[in-house]
Design an enzyme around this catalytic site. Structure first.
Site, PDB file in Angstrom:
ATOM      1  N   ARG A 208      -2.814   1.887  -2.582  1.00 17.06           N
ATOM      2  CA  ARG A 208      -2.137   0.675  -3.049  1.00 17.06           C
ATOM      3  C   ARG A 208      -2.320   0.617  -4.555  1.00 17.06           C
ATOM      4  O   ARG A 208      -3.375   0.954  -5.074  1.00 17.06           O
ATOM      5  CB  ARG A 208      -2.744  -0.598  -2.440  1.00 17.06           C
ATOM      6  CG  ARG A 208      -2.752  -0.669  -0.928  1.00 17.06           C
ATOM      7  CD  ARG A 208      -3.279  -2.024  -0.484  1.00 17.06           C
ATOM      8  NE  ARG A 208      -3.715  -2.019   0.902  1.00 17.06           N
ATOM      9  CZ  ARG A 208      -2.922  -2.269   1.947  1.00 17.06           C
ATOM     10  NH1 ARG A 208      -1.652  -2.533   1.732  1.00 17.06           N
ATOM     11  NH2 ARG A 208      -3.388  -2.255   3.175  1.00 17.06           N
TER      12      ARG A 208
ATOM     13  N   TYR B 119     -11.830  -7.605  -6.524  1.00 15.70           N
ATOM     14  CA  TYR B 119     -12.526  -6.905  -5.453  1.00 15.70           C
ATOM     15  C   TYR B 119     -13.804  -6.270  -5.996  1.00 15.70           C
ATOM     16  O   TYR B 119     -13.798  -5.657  -7.065  1.00 15.70           O
ATOM     17  CB  TYR B 119     -11.655  -5.785  -4.867  1.00 15.70           C
ATOM     18  CG  TYR B 119     -10.521  -6.234  -3.989  1.00 15.70           C
ATOM     19  CD1 TYR B 119      -9.932  -7.483  -4.125  1.00 15.70           C
ATOM     20  CD2 TYR B 119     -10.001  -5.381  -3.025  1.00 15.70           C
ATOM     21  CE1 TYR B 119      -8.876  -7.882  -3.322  1.00 15.70           C
ATOM     22  CE2 TYR B 119      -8.946  -5.764  -2.210  1.00 15.70           C
ATOM     23  CZ  TYR B 119      -8.388  -7.015  -2.374  1.00 15.70           C
ATOM     24  OH  TYR B 119      -7.347  -7.399  -1.582  1.00 15.70           O
TER      25      TYR B 119
ATOM     26  N   ARG C 291      -0.265  -0.521   4.997  1.00 15.72           N
ATOM     27  CA  ARG C 291       0.316  -1.685   5.661  1.00 15.72           C
ATOM     28  C   ARG C 291       0.651  -2.806   4.684  1.00 15.72           C
ATOM     29  O   ARG C 291      -0.169  -3.223   3.877  1.00 15.72           O
ATOM     30  CB  ARG C 291      -0.648  -2.190   6.735  1.00 15.72           C
ATOM     31  CG  ARG C 291      -0.129  -3.387   7.519  1.00 15.72           C
ATOM     32  CD  ARG C 291      -1.126  -3.764   8.594  1.00 15.72           C
ATOM     33  NE  ARG C 291      -1.116  -2.812   9.693  1.00 15.72           N
ATOM     34  CZ  ARG C 291      -2.154  -2.594  10.494  1.00 15.72           C
ATOM     35  NH1 ARG C 291      -3.283  -3.212  10.291  1.00 15.72           N
ATOM     36  NH2 ARG C 291      -2.060  -1.743  11.491  1.00 15.72           N
TER      37      ARG C 291
ATOM     38  N   HIS D  22      -6.486   7.498   2.997  1.00 14.07           N
ATOM     39  CA  HIS D  22      -7.111   6.271   2.501  1.00 14.07           C
ATOM     40  C   HIS D  22      -8.206   6.570   1.472  1.00 14.07           C
ATOM     41  O   HIS D  22      -8.719   5.663   0.819  1.00 14.07           O
ATOM     42  CB  HIS D  22      -7.708   5.503   3.691  1.00 14.07           C
ATOM     43  CG  HIS D  22      -8.176   4.124   3.375  1.00 14.07           C
ATOM     44  ND1 HIS D  22      -9.510   3.759   3.380  1.00 14.07           N
ATOM     45  CD2 HIS D  22      -7.494   3.009   3.031  1.00 14.07           C
ATOM     46  CE1 HIS D  22      -9.623   2.481   3.074  1.00 14.07           C
ATOM     47  NE2 HIS D  22      -8.423   2.006   2.855  1.00 14.07           N
TER      48      HIS D  22
END
Length: 760
Positions: free
Chosen positions: A443, A536, A473, A503
């Site tokens: 992402r 994050y 997603r 990932h």
């Protein structure tokens, strides 16, 4: 707002009843359905039911009810978010944001998890979960808990946050409560900005009931034809391009008051007040807002898709037409309108959520963005890592020189992403001695400097490989756009391995230096996204270690080509070696415990679900190994059960930053190991994704990671603690009754101190 004595009474009740969290004006008990659903676990015939190939095949010595339910555990996580929204010690606009986060989280839960349960039931492939519950039982419990939590959300908003906002001059007002001059201003806005983009859809023999797209906010309008007396139904979709709440100014507003006051009107109220403009000649009898949630997970059969990009784009167009899983309606919705909506949309009574307006509180994000520093967390600006800061502030740091001298361990957002990871890629793109850049992209942000740097590198003639995960997603459409942009610039774009999501967070830079080729690497726990890196909490390792360079070269070759027998020295890579490598190290701590009595396992993850790992932790705990688990979200292990898990301790931390890093620690003293990486302990991560964990070898960094976990598990900071019966208890006061400090605030101060010390 409740008075201080009422709040004190709630606090005293909290002290008497463990499992209750006092959070200001609202007291939330962990004995709510989200907690009590875990109290009576079930298993077929009292034995463990194997549902996947990842569970321990020799689990008969462990109790059958040893797993908590993952769906209920997720709802408990979102309940913890609600507790922050209710906590008066949290700045007010941040409480509003936590309400918006709760709403957004719940949307995704229904779109993916509830939709998945319904799909498995409908196709007849449903099996018991590891918690022992049948999918229908889980669905029933989820519905009950979700109804309870949305009711809790309503109370926190209506009785806590909304009145507190009004006390600060920030109001969410309905149409009937605003002044005439405000109505006139909104009428002008309606005619110029809203009316042109509305499409009212009538229902009659010539116009069937319209399709209601997922997550859209709508008005159901009942009209009467004055000539015939016949009733008609119409639907108006709120344009997603418009703000959820429209800001207006009072007639008496001044420059000074505008700095401290803000008034908002829900978009649907403004449209409802002008329905006569949309249906001239008709009488508007009644109107209500409603909202549908649909199954929006994407499934693409890669083996049958000649072009994955095209197949995914086609699947995304179908996403809007998934089956419904939830219908939200205004509480006072007329019964005959309710019957029409439920029949035409196709929902059952359990899937209907009656709520007071306004619906869709995700829009509170807009209000939380108001520029009132007194109502936000204290300002925080990340600083450059002490190991990367330039000797002279006027010069950019020579990142390659610094990384060549020593490994650099980063912790975002405390260490700036832009002056570390982003600068690393940008310097690589601009450096004439860099020959190649290889990077994974899962992402990224809208205007991504990372993507721009890769494009610059390709245009400069460098060999650039981007492994783009276009199936991330809810970011699929964005990632398709970046993939095409990169391809057009000459970047070699690949989509990873068939059947697996990529990932892993990896970057490899190959540089020509005087003594030959040198490889510089970054391995992280978070996405290459400068925007989320400010929110994050993530870890990253910058290293020039030849073993890591060789490992990344082999892994990128595997992702872009064919290398099924690849072996690694400092990496554990899913799906081949990550789970086995972690299980092996847990087992070694059992041996260490038997040998020297100081076995230790420390884990920090977003989710802990994998049964094989949990069983290994149970056995290690039984053997006396001390086990600390810091988990943000889902956790299905039962800690603190005598004879099974009394040596296992589970804490959770939620706050201004989203805890996102993954850490795995084994042992104490000089023989201890530390690993960081992208993998959570879930089936999808360990079996269906390419994940990478890297061994941290610098003793300073190993010590930092141990210190971080020890802080979180010490009980000296605000946290939630999990009990064996599935209850989460918020602990935010010390034995003396004083508030416990926030660990994230402590880390801000610690990193700032570290930077000041490095500058001396």
């Amino acid at each position: 707002m409740s008075d201080r004595s009422a709040a004190q009474a709630s606090h005293e009740d909290t002290e008497r009843r463990p499992g209750t969290a006092h959070t200001g004006d609202v007291t939330i008990s962990s004995a709510s359905p989200a907690a009590t659903a875990q109290l009576r676990p079930r298993a077929a015939n009292g034995r463990f039911v194997r549902t996947t190939g990842t569970q321990d095949e020799d689990a008969d010595d462990l109790p059958g009810d040893r797993f908590l339910d993952r769906e209920i555990s997720w709802l408990q996580f979102n309940e913890r978010v609600l507790q922050l929204a209710a906590d008066e010690s949290v700045p007010l606009l941040e409480r509003a944001r936590f309400l918006a986060i709760f709403a957004s989280n719940l949307d995704e839960f229904f779109m993916v998890r509830v939709a998945g349960l319904k799909r498995r039931i409908a196709t007849g492939i449903a099996v018991r979960s590891s918690s022992g519950l049948e999918p229908r039982e889980v669905l029933e419990q989820v519905a009950r808990i979700a109804h309870d939590l949305t009711g809790m959300q309503t109370r926190i908003f209506e009785e806590g946050v909304r009145p507190a906002l009004e006390d600060e001059g920030i109001s969410i007002v309905r149409w009937d409560a605003i002044e005439q001059v405000e109505k006139e201003r909104l009428e002008e806005m309606f005619l110029n900005r809203i009316y042109p983009v509305l499409t009212p859809l009538a229902v009659d023999p010539a116009h069937p009931f319209p399709y209601i797209s997922g997550l859209s906010l709508n008005l159901a309008v009942i009209l009467i034809n004055p000539k015939t007396g016949k009733e008609h139904f119409a639907r108006i979709k709120m344009p997603p391009s418009l703000p959820r709440f429209l800001q207006v100014r009072r007639a008496s507003a001044t420059v000074t008051s505008d700095l401290f006051e803000a008034r908002f009107v829900p978009l649907e109220d403004v449209i409802a007040a002008h329905l006569d403009e949309l249906f001239p000649g008709m009488e508007v009898h009644e109107h209500y807002s409603f909202r549908v949630t649909r199954n929006e997970d994407v499934e693409v059969e890669e083996d049958d898709a000649e072009n994955l990009l095209a197949a995914l784009e086609k699947e995304l167009t179908r996403r809007r037409f998934g089956p419904p899983v939830r219908l939200e309606v205004e509480r006072d919705l007329d019964d005959h309108v309710m019957e029409l909506l439920s029949r035409e949309i196709g929902v059952t009574e359990d899937e209907i959520y009656r709520l007071p307006g306004p619906l869709d509180l995700r829009g509170l994000n807009e209000i939380a963005d108001i520029d009132r520093t007194d109502l936000h967390f204290a300002p925080f600006v990340a600083g450059t890592s002490a190991d990367l800061a330039p000797a002279e502030s006027s010069k950019a740091a020579d990142l390659f020189g610094r990384i060549a001298r020593q490994d650099v361990l980063l912790q975002h957002p405390y260490d700036s992403f832009s002056t570390s990871v982003q600068a690393f890629i940008e310097q690589a793109a601009a450096d004439p001695y860099v020959l190649a850049i290889k990077q994974t992209l899962y992402r990224t942000s809208g205007d991504s400097p990372i993507v721009d740097a890769l494009i610059d590198a390709a245009e400069a003639g460098k060999q650039v490989l981007a492994v783009v995960e276009i199936k991330a997603r809810f970011d699929e459409q964005n990632n398709i756009g970046w993939a095409r942009k990169l391809e057009h610039a000459g970047v070699h774009v690949v989509y990873g391995t068939v059947g697996l999501k990529t990932h892993a967070k990896l970057a490899l830079v190959v540089r020509q230096e005087a003594d030959g080729l040198q490889r510089y690497c970054h391995i992280g726990t978070g996405n290459y996204n400068p925007k989320t890196a400010r929110l994050y909490e993530d870890l990253g390792l910058l290293t020039a270690d030849p073993e890591v360079g060789q490992d990344l070269t082999r892994l990128f070759n595997q992702l872009s080509g064919v290398a099924p027998r690849t072996k690694y020295k400092r990496l554990l890579v899913a799906p081949r070696t990550a789970r086995d490598g972690l299980l092996e190290r847990i087992g070694k701590q059992v041996e260490r415990q038997e040998r020297s009595g100081d076995g230790y396992v420390g884990i920090k993850v977003n989710s802990l679900v994998d049964e094989a790992t949990i069983d290994a932790l149970y056995r290690a705990g039984r053997a006396g190994v001390h086990i600390d688990i810091w988990v943000r979200g889902i956790c299905t292990i039962r800690p603190g059960i005598v004879g099974l898990s009394e040596n296992i301790h589970v804490h959770s931390v939620l706050g201004r930053f989203l805890e996102h890093s993954r850490i795995f620690l084994f042992g104490r003293g000089k023989d201890r190991e530390a690993w960081i990486g992208s993998a959570d302990l879930m089936h999808r991560n360990l079996d269906r994704r390419v994940e990478a964990l890297v061994k941290v070898v610098d003793p300073r960094h190993v010590e930092q990671l141990h210190d971080l976990l020890e802080r979180a598990m010490s009980g000296d900071y605000t946290h939630w603690s999990l009990a064996g019966d599935g209850r989460w208890t918020r602990i935010h006061q010390g034995e003396d009754g004083q508030p416990l400090p926030d660990i994230q605030a402590a880390l801000i101060a610690m990193h700032a101190k570290r930077r000041r010390k490095a500058r001396r």
